[in-house]
Design a protein around this motif. Sequence first.
Motif, PDB file in Angstrom:
ATOM      1  N   SER A   1       0.262  -1.230  -0.204  1.00 45.29           N
ATOM      2  CA  SER A   1      -0.127   0.087   0.068  1.00 45.29           C
ATOM      3  C   SER A   1       0.889   1.348   0.500  1.00 45.29           C
ATOM      4  N   LYS A   2       0.064   2.046  -0.276  1.00 45.08           N
ATOM      5  CA  LYS A   2       0.267   3.499  -0.691  1.00 45.08           C
ATOM      6  C   LYS A   2       0.139   4.387   0.383  1.00 45.08           C
ATOM      7  N   TYR A   3       1.347   5.069   1.410  1.00 43.30           N
ATOM      8  CA  TYR A   3       1.813   5.588   2.830  1.00 43.30           C
ATOM      9  C   TYR A   3       0.553   6.781   2.607  1.00 43.30           C
ATOM     10  N   GLN A   4       2.077   7.157   1.891  1.00 45.09           N
ATOM     11  CA  GLN A   4       2.152   8.913   2.234  1.00 45.09           C
ATOM     12  C   GLN A   4       1.089   9.440   2.236  1.00 45.09           C
TER      13      GLN A   4
ATOM     14  N   PRO B   1       6.839   6.213  -2.556  1.00 41.01           N
ATOM     15  CA  PRO B   1       6.348   4.778  -0.515  1.00 41.01           C
ATOM     16  C   PRO B   1       5.368   4.627  -0.981  1.00 41.01           C
ATOM     17  N   VAL B   2       5.851   2.774  -0.191  1.00 42.83           N
ATOM     18  CA  VAL B   2       5.089   1.720   0.013  1.00 42.83           C
ATOM     19  C   VAL B   2       4.845   1.040   1.227  1.00 42.83           C
ATOM     20  N   SER B   3       4.520   0.011   1.659  1.00 43.26           N
ATOM     21  CA  SER B   3       4.486  -0.457   2.532  1.00 43.26           C
ATOM     22  C   SER B   3       4.205  -1.365   2.728  1.00 43.26           C
ATOM     23  N   ILE B   4       4.477  -2.800   3.538  1.00 39.79           N
ATOM     24  CA  ILE B   4       3.689  -4.070   3.337  1.00 39.79           C
ATOM     25  C   ILE B   4       3.439  -4.759   4.023  1.00 39.79           C
TER      26      ILE B   4
ATOM     27  N   GLU C   1     -11.611   5.237   6.039  1.00 35.58           N
ATOM     28  CA  GLU C   1     -11.938   6.306   6.863  1.00 35.58           C
ATOM     29  C   GLU C   1     -10.498   7.305   6.340  1.00 35.58           C
ATOM     30  N   HIS C   2      -9.344   6.680   6.163  1.00 35.24           N
ATOM     31  CA  HIS C   2      -7.963   7.117   5.566  1.00 35.24           C
ATOM     32  C   HIS C   2      -7.813   7.271   4.333  1.00 35.24           C
ATOM     33  N   LYS C   3      -8.470   8.099   3.871  1.00 34.32           N
ATOM     34  CA  LYS C   3      -8.192   8.105   1.760  1.00 34.32           C
ATOM     35  C   LYS C   3      -6.978   8.229   1.375  1.00 34.32           C
ATOM     36  N   LYS C   4      -5.904   8.899   2.527  1.00 32.23           N
ATOM     37  CA  LYS C   4      -4.195   9.191   1.954  1.00 32.23           C
ATOM     38  C   LYS C   4      -4.349   7.601   2.016  1.00 32.23           C
TER      39      LYS C   4
ATOM     40  N   GLY D   1      -1.721  -3.223  -4.183  1.00 34.68           N
ATOM     41  CA  GLY D   1      -1.758  -4.725  -4.984  1.00 34.68           C
ATOM     42  C   GLY D   1      -1.176  -5.784  -3.706  1.00 34.68           C
ATOM     43  N   GLY D   2      -0.833  -6.567  -4.509  1.00 38.59           N
ATOM     44  CA  GLY D   2       0.198  -7.990  -3.273  1.00 38.59           C
ATOM     45  C   GLY D   2      -0.483  -9.342  -3.789  1.00 38.59           C
ATOM     46  N   MET D   3      -0.261 -10.351  -2.591  1.00 39.08           N
ATOM     47  CA  MET D   3      -0.363 -11.693  -2.416  1.00 39.08           C
ATOM     48  C   MET D   3      -0.493 -12.029  -2.082  1.00 39.08           C
TER      49      MET D   3
END
Length: 167
Positions: free
Chosen positions: A29-32, A80-83, A103-106, A111-113
Amino acid sequence: MASKNRELKEAKVLEIKERMEKAQSMVISKYQGLTVEEDTELRRKLREEGVEYKVYKNTLSIIAAKELGFENLVDLFQGPVSIALGYDDPTAPARILYDFAKEHKKLELKGGMIQGEVCNTDKIKEFATIPPKEVLLAKLVGSFKAPLSNLVYLLNAIKAKKESEEA
């Protein structure tokens, strides 16, 4: 110095590979744009469900993904992505991140697995709507219990009717 830096990077790639390999599911996911409070809240929710949440350098994640044969994931490691890595419940990372993103549009799911299948955002959202394993098991047990309860009720009614006829 360069040799030491390379060793550190190789160790980090090995760590990422081990986690990816061990995980039943992985959501990128993009968390920025999340505030520190929002990020802390998200991490707490994930931790409560046994989901590991990590931020790695994209180049190291790409190397790990390629070495594991997950080439389809490589394009997701941009910006900037997180796993989020789920080890017990394969739907947990998708479910928690999806609910949080409502709730948090940011927060943006990329995607993923899930259990070896590479998934786009839509597929991740589908998995997110699957209830937790405990809920599914409870429903299954409930579906077995209902017919048995009806059978017991029926047998008791027959028994009571025979007893009243004999009296």
